[in-house]
Write a protein that holds these residues in place. Structure first.
Motif, PDB file in Angstrom:
ATOM      1  N   ARG A 113      31.525  35.944 -47.438  1.00 36.28           N
ATOM      2  CA  ARG A 113      30.822  37.199 -47.271  1.00 36.28           C
ATOM      3  C   ARG A 113      29.547  37.235 -48.118  1.00 36.28           C
ATOM      4  O   ARG A 113      29.504  36.755 -49.232  1.00 36.28           O
ATOM      5  CB  ARG A 113      31.719  38.358 -47.698  1.00 36.28           C
ATOM      6  CG  ARG A 113      32.990  38.471 -46.903  1.00 36.28           C
ATOM      7  CD  ARG A 113      32.780  38.978 -45.520  1.00 36.28           C
ATOM      8  NE  ARG A 113      32.065  40.247 -45.470  1.00 36.28           N
ATOM      9  CZ  ARG A 113      31.854  40.926 -44.341  1.00 36.28           C
ATOM     10  NH1 ARG A 113      32.282  40.456 -43.186  1.00 36.28           N
ATOM     11  NH2 ARG A 113      31.208  42.059 -44.373  1.00 36.28           N
ATOM     12  N   LYS A 122      37.901  38.731 -49.470  1.00 35.85           N
ATOM     13  CA  LYS A 122      38.851  38.340 -48.439  1.00 35.85           C
ATOM     14  C   LYS A 122      40.111  37.875 -49.146  1.00 35.85           C
ATOM     15  O   LYS A 122      40.191  36.752 -49.623  1.00 35.85           O
ATOM     16  CB  LYS A 122      38.255  37.200 -47.612  1.00 35.85           C
ATOM     17  CG  LYS A 122      37.526  37.680 -46.387  1.00 35.85           C
ATOM     18  CD  LYS A 122      38.549  38.058 -45.380  1.00 35.85           C
ATOM     19  CE  LYS A 122      38.038  38.618 -44.107  1.00 35.85           C
ATOM     20  NZ  LYS A 122      39.080  38.705 -43.098  1.00 35.85           N
ATOM     21  N   GLY A 147      40.693  34.485 -39.642  1.00 32.72           N
ATOM     22  CA  GLY A 147      40.636  35.449 -40.737  1.00 32.72           C
ATOM     23  C   GLY A 147      39.851  35.018 -41.944  1.00 32.72           C
ATOM     24  O   GLY A 147      39.406  35.844 -42.721  1.00 32.72           O
ATOM     25  N   GLU A 148      39.696  33.745 -42.166  1.00 33.13           N
ATOM     26  CA  GLU A 148      38.991  33.249 -43.352  1.00 33.13           C
ATOM     27  C   GLU A 148      38.671  31.774 -43.108  1.00 33.13           C
ATOM     28  O   GLU A 148      39.261  31.163 -42.213  1.00 33.13           O
ATOM     29  CB  GLU A 148      39.861  33.411 -44.610  1.00 33.13           C
ATOM     30  CG  GLU A 148      41.262  33.045 -44.302  1.00 33.13           C
ATOM     31  CD  GLU A 148      42.260  33.153 -45.432  1.00 33.13           C
ATOM     32  OE1 GLU A 148      41.911  32.908 -46.582  1.00 33.13           O
ATOM     33  OE2 GLU A 148      43.406  33.419 -45.115  1.00 33.13           O
ATOM     34  N   PRO A 149      37.769  31.253 -43.918  1.00 38.27           N
ATOM     35  CA  PRO A 149      37.459  29.838 -43.724  1.00 38.27           C
ATOM     36  C   PRO A 149      38.688  28.981 -44.026  1.00 38.27           C
ATOM     37  O   PRO A 149      39.463  29.306 -44.917  1.00 38.27           O
ATOM     38  CB  PRO A 149      36.361  29.570 -44.763  1.00 38.27           C
ATOM     39  CG  PRO A 149      35.832  30.909 -45.160  1.00 38.27           C
ATOM     40  CD  PRO A 149      36.957  31.878 -44.969  1.00 38.27           C
ATOM     41  N   TRP A 201      35.863  35.681 -36.061  1.00 36.33           N
ATOM     42  CA  TRP A 201      35.522  36.996 -35.504  1.00 36.33           C
ATOM     43  C   TRP A 201      35.792  38.064 -36.537  1.00 36.33           C
ATOM     44  O   TRP A 201      36.101  37.750 -37.692  1.00 36.33           O
ATOM     45  CB  TRP A 201      36.237  37.246 -34.176  1.00 36.33           C
ATOM     46  CG  TRP A 201      37.729  37.122 -34.157  1.00 36.33           C
ATOM     47  CD1 TRP A 201      38.457  35.966 -34.324  1.00 36.33           C
ATOM     48  CD2 TRP A 201      38.692  38.148 -33.930  1.00 36.33           C
ATOM     49  NE1 TRP A 201      39.799  36.236 -34.204  1.00 36.33           N
ATOM     50  CE2 TRP A 201      39.977  37.567 -33.958  1.00 36.33           C
ATOM     51  CE3 TRP A 201      38.601  39.521 -33.678  1.00 36.33           C
ATOM     52  CZ2 TRP A 201      41.143  38.311 -33.774  1.00 36.33           C
ATOM     53  CZ3 TRP A 201      39.760  40.252 -33.476  1.00 36.33           C
ATOM     54  CH2 TRP A 201      41.019  39.642 -33.528  1.00 36.33           C
ATOM     55  N   GLN A 202      35.647  39.317 -36.159  1.00 27.59           N
ATOM     56  CA  GLN A 202      35.800  40.442 -37.086  1.00 27.59           C
ATOM     57  C   GLN A 202      36.464  41.613 -36.368  1.00 27.59           C
ATOM     58  O   GLN A 202      36.424  41.672 -35.129  1.00 27.59           O
ATOM     59  CB  GLN A 202      34.424  40.951 -37.535  1.00 27.59           C
ATOM     60  CG  GLN A 202      33.514  39.923 -38.117  1.00 27.59           C
ATOM     61  CD  GLN A 202      32.196  40.539 -38.546  1.00 27.59           C
ATOM     62  OE1 GLN A 202      31.479  41.114 -37.726  1.00 27.59           O
ATOM     63  NE2 GLN A 202      31.859  40.421 -39.819  1.00 27.59           N
ATOM     64  N   THR A 203      36.991  42.544 -37.150  1.00 32.60           N
ATOM     65  CA  THR A 203      37.546  43.768 -36.554  1.00 32.60           C
ATOM     66  C   THR A 203      36.511  44.358 -35.591  1.00 32.60           C
ATOM     67  O   THR A 203      36.843  44.799 -34.497  1.00 32.60           O
ATOM     68  CB  THR A 203      37.861  44.792 -37.673  1.00 32.60           C
ATOM     69  OG1 THR A 203      38.691  44.149 -38.641  1.00 32.60           O
ATOM     70  CG2 THR A 203      38.568  46.004 -37.122  1.00 32.60           C
ATOM     71  N   ASP A 211      28.261  38.015 -43.081  1.00 35.75           N
ATOM     72  CA  ASP A 211      28.717  36.670 -43.468  1.00 35.75           C
ATOM     73  C   ASP A 211      27.541  35.723 -43.694  1.00 35.75           C
ATOM     74  O   ASP A 211      26.534  35.807 -43.000  1.00 35.75           O
ATOM     75  CB  ASP A 211      29.573  36.053 -42.345  1.00 35.75           C
ATOM     76  CG  ASP A 211      31.017  36.491 -42.403  1.00 35.75           C
ATOM     77  OD1 ASP A 211      31.324  37.439 -43.143  1.00 35.75           O
ATOM     78  OD2 ASP A 211      31.834  35.883 -41.701  1.00 35.75           O
ATOM     79  N   ASP A 241      39.865  26.994 -34.600  1.00 39.17           N
ATOM     80  CA  ASP A 241      39.496  27.835 -35.752  1.00 39.17           C
ATOM     81  C   ASP A 241      38.633  28.945 -35.170  1.00 39.17           C
ATOM     82  O   ASP A 241      37.526  28.698 -34.687  1.00 39.17           O
ATOM     83  CB  ASP A 241      38.723  26.969 -36.753  1.00 39.17           C
ATOM     84  CG  ASP A 241      38.182  27.761 -37.939  1.00 39.17           C
ATOM     85  OD1 ASP A 241      38.313  28.994 -37.964  1.00 39.17           O
ATOM     86  OD2 ASP A 241      37.605  27.125 -38.848  1.00 39.17           O
ATOM     87  N   THR A 242      39.143  30.176 -35.184  1.00 40.97           N
ATOM     88  CA  THR A 242      38.475  31.267 -34.480  1.00 40.97           C
ATOM     89  C   THR A 242      37.802  32.219 -35.460  1.00 40.97           C
ATOM     90  O   THR A 242      38.462  32.826 -36.285  1.00 40.97           O
ATOM     91  CB  THR A 242      39.489  32.047 -33.621  1.00 40.97           C
ATOM     92  OG1 THR A 242      40.470  32.648 -34.476  1.00 40.97           O
ATOM     93  CG2 THR A 242      40.201  31.139 -32.638  1.00 40.97           C
ATOM     94  N   ARG A 252      40.466  42.114 -45.504  1.00 45.80           N
ATOM     95  CA  ARG A 252      39.173  42.501 -46.035  1.00 45.80           C
ATOM     96  C   ARG A 252      39.334  43.675 -47.005  1.00 45.80           C
ATOM     97  O   ARG A 252      39.932  44.679 -46.661  1.00 45.80           O
ATOM     98  CB  ARG A 252      38.312  42.943 -44.861  1.00 45.80           C
ATOM     99  CG  ARG A 252      36.886  42.503 -45.005  1.00 45.80           C
ATOM    100  CD  ARG A 252      36.015  43.314 -44.159  1.00 45.80           C
ATOM    101  NE  ARG A 252      36.169  43.051 -42.747  1.00 45.80           N
ATOM    102  CZ  ARG A 252      35.367  43.637 -41.860  1.00 45.80           C
ATOM    103  NH1 ARG A 252      34.435  44.470 -42.250  1.00 45.80           N
ATOM    104  NH2 ARG A 252      35.515  43.405 -40.592  1.00 45.80           N
TER     105      ARG A 252
HETATM  106  O1  PRX Z   1      34.152  36.771 -43.335  1.00 43.53           O
HETATM  107  C1  PRX Z   1      34.627  36.555 -42.023  1.00 43.53           C
HETATM  108  C2  PRX Z   1      36.109  36.268 -42.088  1.00 43.53           C
HETATM  109  O2  PRX Z   1      36.736  37.523 -41.898  1.00 43.53           O
HETATM  110  C3  PRX Z   1      35.761  38.559 -41.689  1.00 43.53           C
HETATM  111  C4  PRX Z   1      36.300  39.584 -40.744  1.00 43.53           C
HETATM  112  O3  PRX Z   1      37.424  40.167 -41.308  1.00 43.53           O
HETATM  113  P1  PRX Z   1      38.356  41.139 -40.470  1.00 43.53           P
HETATM  114  O4  PRX Z   1      37.534  42.178 -39.812  1.00 43.53           O
HETATM  115  O5  PRX Z   1      39.461  41.582 -41.370  1.00 43.53           O
HETATM  116  O6  PRX Z   1      38.938  40.262 -39.299  1.00 43.53           O
HETATM  117  C5  PRX Z   1      39.841  39.247 -39.536  1.00 43.53           C
HETATM  118  C6  PRX Z   1      40.429  38.780 -38.228  1.00 43.53           C
HETATM  119  C7  PRX Z   1      39.478  38.490 -37.166  1.00 43.53           C
HETATM  120  C8  PRX Z   1      34.560  37.821 -41.199  1.00 43.53           C
HETATM  121  O7  PRX Z   1      33.386  38.566 -41.402  1.00 43.53           O
HETATM  122  N1  PRX Z   1      36.575  35.350 -41.038  1.00 43.53           N
HETATM  123  C9  PRX Z   1      37.286  35.662 -39.946  1.00 43.53           C
HETATM  124  N2  PRX Z   1      37.604  34.559 -39.257  1.00 43.53           N
HETATM  125  C10 PRX Z   1      37.071  33.507 -39.902  1.00 43.53           C
HETATM  126  C11 PRX Z   1      36.402  34.016 -41.050  1.00 43.53           C
HETATM  127  N3  PRX Z   1      35.745  33.214 -41.891  1.00 43.53           N
HETATM  128  C12 PRX Z   1      35.730  31.898 -41.612  1.00 43.53           C
HETATM  129  N4  PRX Z   1      36.346  31.346 -40.554  1.00 43.53           N
HETATM  130  C13 PRX Z   1      37.031  32.093 -39.679  1.00 43.53           C
HETATM  131  N5  PRX Z   1      37.649  31.531 -38.652  1.00 43.53           N
END
Ligand code: PRX
Length: 618
Positions: free
Chosen positions: A477, A483, A347-349, A374-376, A462, A371-372, A488
């Motif tokens: 971002r 975040k 979800g975030e760094p 991804w995005q919606t 990103d 540490d995964t 988001r």
């Molecule tokens: O900025 C990145 C950050 O969360 C964004 C996606 O947000 P959302 O669609 O709400 O999904 C969250 C759950 C997957 C990305 O563009 N983000 C997500 N995972 C990471 C991350 N930033 C850094 N490290 C991560 N592991």
């Protein structure tokens, strides 16, 4: 640097090699892990920027997550549900299958048909999964029926969900029925359109044939914030999405029959859809589902749950970890966490300091951290260690490398890949199976948001760096998206929320670093004539934001200012506001419409900062 080489004994170099050779063929191989009523004729139909995966194939998400498992192992535990008040329920795959079949029949009896949309507004209870999978069974994607509960528990108080729904749908004549689960056991007002869950289920048949759905049939819509005022409805399909989840869940978590998996995400967010609902169930995994707040009634709640259910895989957010870390090592150290073998974040760094705490104190230096990233929109994980496939040396703070079968790069403004160790924009250069189909009812916006900056690559929004070992480091971002606690929120969405209050003429929000939430919201508001600065007004505006956007959007600090700093073309200079808020050097302000605004904002800021410090923190 310490050596964090992780491996779970898996060294499958072939998978990545095959993916590199031919990614389309590779994903077709992976899709064969699912059960298809009919096999596809085209693995990928790519009509840029619209991707259809496994076109012509027919399948059903509920069949793949339930029937397939029940045929092999009906008594396998699917859910170890823990209520906020400490209640537990154990739900087997067979129980879930029966409930989903019955509920599918209930929905059909209420006139729901393939292609209809349903709104689900439930707490984290097994019936939430039952509802989602029943919709998937009959081919529904998301609103003529609303499914809710009387109430849900959060931090010991009852949230009256049915009341919220009644408010939200008043005047919406197309809502035909509201199904109400009795969970909190509080009295609710029922009209003729409201139906009680148990009354509907009592006589429902436990057999409902799953619809044989096209691979590209919509599975669900999730709304997420972007750079515009209106949230975007991310639409996911079935075959590609499930293939992505089946594969990544296996590669990342190396799931075994004996595992007890616990993902703390709420199902209302994408992590819950992908890695609570679909990923684990596709593998017949046993998982803990927890209803309440992670630190309620005490900061040891998560560790108690891990100890109680002997959780082996724990997947959570950096925000939660930062909060747990603040409570001190003593609390987790009082619990038996020895069952854990793998830890994850999303979800975030994650800052290296928190990463190390997670590794040392929670994982006792024996559990790798995945540490995964991804995005919606991506549907499933894209950049992450895959210990189920290969051994890799972790670097705290890096999500490591892309999964096999995806092509991700860091590029400059012109789309050219930048040299290692150089900051640039993160893009995805080839279609991938979990990719969104489009934005619901808005193909144009889909093209504009993701495919207009670079014509042939998906723009993630990103910033990132790829180091010389090929590891990716996420730098937050690049657009106007904040975040906050992993959620988001678009600045535009927040700003339109503020100006929808009658006293607010103009607003600007920005994010400032926050030691628990990652980023916190700070709002600068210009009041309309006739309104003046008062605590009452401030509280009223905060309540307004809670209602129109939600509790996650509450500002950490809120300032009334006489005017906002803008460029000559009228764009609010958020960068400047952020700098002022952080006390940084303001830098070049030559494009400001009116330099005085900066000092006014600064003066207003200082004034407020000094006088009512204690009221600013909510
Ligand atoms: O900025 C990145 C950050 O969360 C964004 C996606 O947000 P959302 O669609 O709400 O999904 C969250 C759950 C997957 C990305 O563009 N983000 C997500 N995972 C990471 C991350 N930033 C850094 N490290 C991560 N592991």
């Amino acid at each position: 640097m310490a050596d964090y080489t992780i491996g779970l004994g898996n060294n499958d170099s072939q998978t990545r090699k095959r993916a590199d050779e031919d990614y389309i063929k590779f994903w077709a191989e992976q899709a064969k892990n699912l059960y298809w009523f009919e096999v596809w004729h085209d693995t990928l139909q790519w009509n840029p920027p619209f991707g259809g995966w496994f076109v012509g194939g027919k399948l059903n998400a509920s069949y793949n997550t339930l029937d397939v498992i029940v045929q092999k192992n009906p008594t396998k535990t699917a859910l170890l549900w823990e209520g906020e008040g400490g209640q537990s329920r154990v739900v087997s795959y067979n129980d879930l299958w029966i409930e989903v079949n019955k509920f599918s029949n209930v929905l059909k009896s209420l006139g729901v048909q393939k292609g209809d949309r349903i709104t689900i507004y439930l707490p984290m209870v097994p019936e939430l999964l039952v509802s989602m999978l029943a919709c998937a069974r009959i081919g529904d994607s998301g609103s003529k029926i609303v499914i809710t509960a009387d109430g849900g528990f959060r931090r010991g108080t009852i949230i009256k969900l049915k009341e919220v729904i009644d408010d939200a749908i008043s005047g919406l004549d197309f809502i035909q029925n509201v199904i109400v689960l009795e969970h909190a056991k509080i009295p609710v007002a029922l009209t003729s359109r409201d139906k009680k869950w148990p009354d509907l289920m009592k006589f429902a048949s436990p057999n409902c044939e799953p619809e044989k759905l096209e691979s590209t049939h919509p599975l669900y819509i999730l709304y997420t914030s972007g750079t515009t005022g209106k949230p975007k409805g991310v639409l996911h399909g079935t075959g590609g999405y499930l293939t992505h989840l089946y594969s990544t869940f296996k590669w990342i978590f190396d799931i075994k029959d004996s595992d007890v998996y616990f993902c703390t995400a709420d199902i209302g967010w994408v992590t819950g859809h992908s890695y609570v609902a679909y990923g684990p169930l596709l593998h017949g995994a046993t998982q803990v589902m927890y209803e309440g707040a992670p630190d309620f009634p005490t900061p040891s709640r998560m560790w108690e749950i891990i100890q109680k259910y002997k959780v082996t895989i724990f997947y959570t957010t950096p925000t939660a970890l930062r909060m747990f870390m603040k409570f001190g090592d003593g609390i987790p150290n009082l619990h038996d966490l020895s069952s854990l073998r793998l830890l994850g974040t999303v979800g975030e760094p994650i800052n290296p300091e928190v990463w190390k705490w997670y590794y040392d104190i929670i994982g006792k230096k024996k559990s790798p951290i995945v540490d995964t990233w991804w995005q919606t929109e991506t549907g499933g994980a894209m950049i992450t260690p895959v210990p189920g496939l290969e051994t890799i040396s972790l670097k705290p703070g890096s999500a490591t490398r892309p999964i096999p079968g995806v092509d991700i790069a860091v590029v400059d403004e012109s789309g050219k890949e930048v040299a290692p160790e150089t900051k640039g924009y993160l893009v995805i250069r080839k279609p991938w199976p979990g990719m969104l189909l489009t934005l619901y009812h808005d193909d144009e916006k889909y093209k504009l948001v993701y495919w207009s900056k670079y014509k042939t690559s998906y723009y993630t929004g990103d910033y990132a760096i790829k180091d010389k070992d090929g590891y990716f480091w996420m730098l937050g971002r690049a657009d106007d998206v904040l975040k906050v606690a992993g959620h988001r929120l678009g600045t535009a969405e927040l700003e339109s929320g503020f100006v929808s209050h009658k006293a607010v003429a103009e607003s600007a929000v920005c994010g400032i670093p926050h030691d628990v939430k990652g980023e916190a919201i700070i709002a600068f508001l210009v009041l309309r004539d006739g309104y003046s600065n008062s605590e009452t007004l401030k509280n009223e505006i905060v309540d307004h934001i809670r209602n129109v956007i939600g509790p996650i959007a509450l500002p950490e600090q809120l300032y009334f200012v006489p005017r906002l700093p803008k460029t000559r073309s009228g764009k609010i200079m958020r960068r400047l506001l952020k700098a002022i808020a952080k006390g940084d050097d303001i830098g070049d302000i030559s494009t400001l419409e009116n330099e005085a605004a900066v000092s006014e904002v600064q003066a207003a800021f200082e004034e407020v900062k000094l006088s009512i410090k204690k009221n600013q923190t909510r």
